[in-house]
Design a protein around this motif. Structure first.
Motif, PDB file in Angstrom:
ATOM      1  N   GLY A 158      17.272  -2.858  -7.374  1.00 62.56           N
ATOM      2  CA  GLY A 158      16.823  -1.442  -7.907  1.00 62.56           C
ATOM      3  C   GLY A 158      15.703  -0.941  -6.977  1.00 62.56           C
ATOM      4  O   GLY A 158      14.996  -1.832  -6.409  1.00 62.56           O
ATOM      5  N   ALA A 159      15.462   0.416  -7.019  1.00 58.26           N
ATOM      6  CA  ALA A 159      14.315   1.070  -6.503  1.00 58.26           C
ATOM      7  C   ALA A 159      13.689   2.065  -7.265  1.00 58.26           C
ATOM      8  O   ALA A 159      14.446   2.755  -7.918  1.00 58.26           O
ATOM      9  CB  ALA A 159      14.669   1.621  -4.994  1.00 58.26           C
ATOM     10  N   GLN A 179      14.799  -0.805   0.694  1.00 63.37           N
ATOM     11  CA  GLN A 179      14.085   0.072   1.436  1.00 63.37           C
ATOM     12  C   GLN A 179      13.845   1.469   0.662  1.00 63.37           C
ATOM     13  O   GLN A 179      14.808   2.223   0.290  1.00 63.37           O
ATOM     14  CB  GLN A 179      15.012   0.468   2.487  1.00 63.37           C
ATOM     15  N   ARG A 180      12.781   1.395  -0.370  1.00 59.92           N
ATOM     16  CA  ARG A 180      12.618   2.321  -1.361  1.00 59.92           C
ATOM     17  C   ARG A 180      12.571   3.864  -0.578  1.00 59.92           C
ATOM     18  O   ARG A 180      12.860   4.772  -1.064  1.00 59.92           O
ATOM     19  CB  ARG A 180      11.201   2.174  -2.052  1.00 59.92           C
ATOM     20  N   PRO A 203       5.717  -0.504  -7.982  1.00 58.99           N
ATOM     21  CA  PRO A 203       7.543  -0.201  -8.100  1.00 58.99           C
ATOM     22  C   PRO A 203       8.143  -1.565  -8.450  1.00 58.99           C
ATOM     23  O   PRO A 203       9.106  -1.487  -9.356  1.00 58.99           O
ATOM     24  CB  PRO A 203       7.737   0.430  -6.937  1.00 58.99           C
ATOM     25  N   GLN A 204       7.573  -2.562  -8.142  1.00 57.16           N
ATOM     26  CA  GLN A 204       8.427  -3.856  -8.210  1.00 57.16           C
ATOM     27  C   GLN A 204       8.510  -4.276  -9.886  1.00 57.16           C
ATOM     28  O   GLN A 204       9.031  -4.694 -10.191  1.00 57.16           O
ATOM     29  CB  GLN A 204       7.995  -5.078  -7.275  1.00 57.16           C
ATOM     30  N   LEU A 260       0.856  -1.187   0.175  1.00 56.26           N
ATOM     31  CA  LEU A 260       0.073   0.028   0.036  1.00 56.26           C
ATOM     32  C   LEU A 260       0.778   1.241   0.132  1.00 56.26           C
ATOM     33  O   LEU A 260       0.656   2.202  -0.744  1.00 56.26           O
ATOM     34  CB  LEU A 260      -0.809  -0.030   1.288  1.00 56.26           C
ATOM     35  N   LYS A 261       1.745   1.164   1.090  1.00 57.03           N
ATOM     36  CA  LYS A 261       2.688   2.608   1.171  1.00 57.03           C
ATOM     37  C   LYS A 261       3.464   2.744  -0.050  1.00 57.03           C
ATOM     38  O   LYS A 261       4.115   3.822  -0.530  1.00 57.03           O
ATOM     39  CB  LYS A 261       3.450   2.686   2.149  1.00 57.03           C
ATOM     40  N   ASP A 262       3.851   1.523  -1.067  1.00 60.40           N
ATOM     41  CA  ASP A 262       4.764   1.736  -1.920  1.00 60.40           C
ATOM     42  C   ASP A 262       4.279   2.035  -3.239  1.00 60.40           C
ATOM     43  O   ASP A 262       4.978   2.172  -4.253  1.00 60.40           O
ATOM     44  CB  ASP A 262       5.648   0.457  -2.127  1.00 60.40           C
ATOM     45  N   VAL A 263       2.930   2.057  -3.398  1.00 56.88           N
ATOM     46  CA  VAL A 263       2.280   2.344  -4.672  1.00 56.88           C
ATOM     47  C   VAL A 263       2.461   3.319  -5.261  1.00 56.88           C
ATOM     48  O   VAL A 263       2.549   4.426  -4.355  1.00 56.88           O
ATOM     49  CB  VAL A 263       0.572   2.109  -4.676  1.00 56.88           C
TER      50      VAL A 263
END
Length: 589
Positions: free
Chosen positions: A494-495, A562-563, A475-476, A462-465
């Motif tokens: 990669g990030a 850790q994005r 992101p993935q 959720l927080k990475d969308v």
């Protein structure tokens, strides 16, 4: 044949203390754990009886030191010293806190934060780690009451002075604190009880079908939930033999993992997705020819996003070694749910579902047409057992999602841990969530996904969308596109994240370079490859690209990218950059 006198985990008086006692009584001479030095040489072993005796002896010392009910950090290099110390804590009623010892010249900030958060009274470790620890923590005045005990070099008077009474451990007692990896925030101590462990182990036992003659082979770190619970506790729960090696032994040579499975006729194992990818890329044809993987009945794939292409390559590459595709078991879990929430049954084949990429951006699930080249193939993570319930929830309205909608994964059941140590507000927010209808409580996982015929599919965090021009991007997916577009880019390191400039969210890529390309990389060529690939696959323009040296991207202790930290470093101009392709007003030093 060993006769096991033991009932399933749901007996009210059961605990891992009573389980070890029964193993020592009825399987006394059976080898419980063997540690493989360099992943191949048998360095040390413990039978169930030996483990019980050593755990009792150390447990008596801990009890005599007045540590019952206190927190003790377990800080060990890979090996059997950790296993003994963990069970000694259980015997003495000490709440174990597994952590990894910092390397020399490494920051002690995370360790200090954990010590302060759980108010640890003791650090259990070994002599060769002790001096580095004391030097790194000596200047912290708030840690003045912290004591150290090298369990491999105990003074003789300890064993002569202390006796271990029967403490009466119950299912409700805390077994240990599992500190979260910190991929999305500061580490928090998840409170795991004996009941949580027993229920989760029974769930895994039903799904993975362990037998009395099963053999576990693991290289996973024991300070991480999958390495500790599946790699160490599940073998004792079922009374089987476990072969352990150090994570670095696998990283240096992935062949050692499969070689150990082949040599010891391993039947069960587990690893994150990247490990299977590493095996396909690093194990040579000559090495494959020496492997017999026909004994391998189940291997759990979890702890990070599971990729269809990795599963396909692994099963194809090692089919000639006797690897059965049904042995691959994708699963989903998290520390807050003890470990496993769902997983593919041992007898079943993993489910794959091709969906429209454009629909995913709108949080919709639409089956892709066969000729849809832009389709995304998602991997099913199985179903649940015992009393675990999964619901998919709209995180804004707190209502259940429709079948074709993606939402946050909420979980309830006996496998859900008790909350975060000494954090009532965060515990209430994460562990005691309720639907708008009042149904609950549920654990909010922070992960996104959907259910299809009861099978869980995880789509992201959720927080990475990333929301760019009103569309959702995972992101993935972008990171996978980047790493595959040029051989100079290191897969899995990669990030992708966004930064706001001129009132708009813009895409930034931070990516490691393969070590073999550090001296010969063509910057413009890599730049063009990344931009073209991201535009073609995702319809996005890349705002800035940071190429960094091998093994420098920020990761958690369990290996997750850790994005958020990458973004912080980017904005603070502190990223450890090797080359920088600037395309905007955002500048790096």
């Amino acid at each position: 044949m060993y006769q096991v006198k033991y009932s399933p985990c749901l007996a009210a008086e059961e605990s891992f203390v009573s389980l070890l006692k029964e193993r020592a009584a009825y399987q006394s001479s059976k080898t419980a754990y063997t540690f493989l030095s360099s992943g191949k040489t048998e360095e040390s072993s413990l039978t169930y009886q030996q483990l019980d005796r050593k755990a009792r002896e150390l447990g008596a010392i801990l009890y005599g030191l007045g540590l019952k009910g206190e927190r003790a950090l377990l800080m060990y290099n890979p090996g059997l010293d950790f296993v003994v110390a963990f069970f000694a804590c259980l015997y003495a009623g000490v709440i174990a806190v597994p952590v990894y010892p910092p390397k020399r010249n490494q920051s002690f900030h995370r360790l200090q934060a954990i010590i302060k958060d759980c108010d640890a009274k003791e650090i259990l470790t070994t002599s060769n780690i002790l001096s580095n620890l004391q030097q790194g923590l000596i200047d912290r005045h708030e840690l003045h009451s912290l004591k150290f005990l090298a369990t491999d070099n105990l003074p003789i008077q300890f064993s002569q002075t202390y006796n271990l009474p029967e403490i009466g451990i119950t299912q409700k007692d805390l077994a240990f604190l599992q500190y979260t990896s910190g991929s999305t925030g500061n580490p928090k101590g998840v409170m795991v009880t004996h009941q949580n462990l027993l229920v989760n182990c029974e769930e895994m036992n039903r799904v993975f079908n362990h037998q009395p003659n099963s053999v576990m082979v693991t290289w996973l770190p024991t300070f991480h939930d999958m390495g500790l619970i599946y790699g160490v506790l599940e073998p004792l729960y079922k009374g089987i033999t476990c072969y352990m090696m150090a994570p670095v032994s696998f990283i240096q040579s992935p062949f050692r993992w499969l070689q150990a499975i082949s040599h010891y006729k391993g039947t069960h194992s587990a690893a994150p997705n990247f490990a299977y990818d590493l095996c396909t890329r690093k194990i040579t044809s000559e090495q494959k020819a020496s492997l017999d993987l026909s004994s391998w009945k189940m291997t759990l794939n979890g702890a990070e996003p599971i990729r269809y292409d990795v599963l396909e390559r692994f099963t194809q590459e090692f089919a000639s070694c006797g690897f059965n595709p049904t042995a691959m078991s994708p699963g989903y879990g998290l520390a807050e749910a003890t470990l496993v929430v769902s997983a593919v049954h041992k007898e079943d084949t993993a489910e794959f579902y091709r969906v429209q990429a454009e629909a995913l951006q709108r949080n919709k699930v639409v089956k892709a047409e066969q000729n849809d080249d832009s389709a995304v193939t998602l991997v099913g993570c199985g179903k649940t057992e015992i009393d675990t319930q999964i619901v998919i929830v709209n995180p804004d309205t707190l209502t259940s999602c429709k079948k074709d909608e993606i939402g946050e994964i909420w979980v309830s059941g006996k496998t859900v841990a008790q909350g975060y140590w000494q954090k009532e507000a965060e515990t209430a927010k994460t562990f005691q969530a309720k639907l708008a209808s009042g149904e609950g409580p549920f654990l909010r996982t922070g992960d996104l996904g959907f259910l299809k015929d009861g099978e869980l599919f995880v789509t992201g965090r959720l927080k990475d969308v990333l929301i760019i021009r009103g569309r959702n991007h995972y992101p993935q997916d972008i990171e996978m596109t980047v790493e595959q577009c040029h051989p100079a880019l290191r897969p899995g390191y990669g990030a992708a994240f966004t930064v706001e400039t001129d009132g708009k969210e813009r895409l930034v890529i931070v990516q490691e370079v393969e070590r073999t390309y550090l001296r010969k990389i063509n910057i413009k060529e890599v730049q063009e490859a990344i931009r073209k690939a991201v535009t073609k696959d995702h319809g996005l323009q890349v705002h800035d690209i940071v190429l960094i040296r091998t093994a420098t991207i920020p990761k958690t202790s369990s290996g997750k990218i850790q994005r958020s930290r990458c973004k912080e470093q980017f904005l603070r101009n502190t990223s450890d950059d090797l080359f920088v392709v600037k395309s905007s007003k955002v500048q790096l030093s």
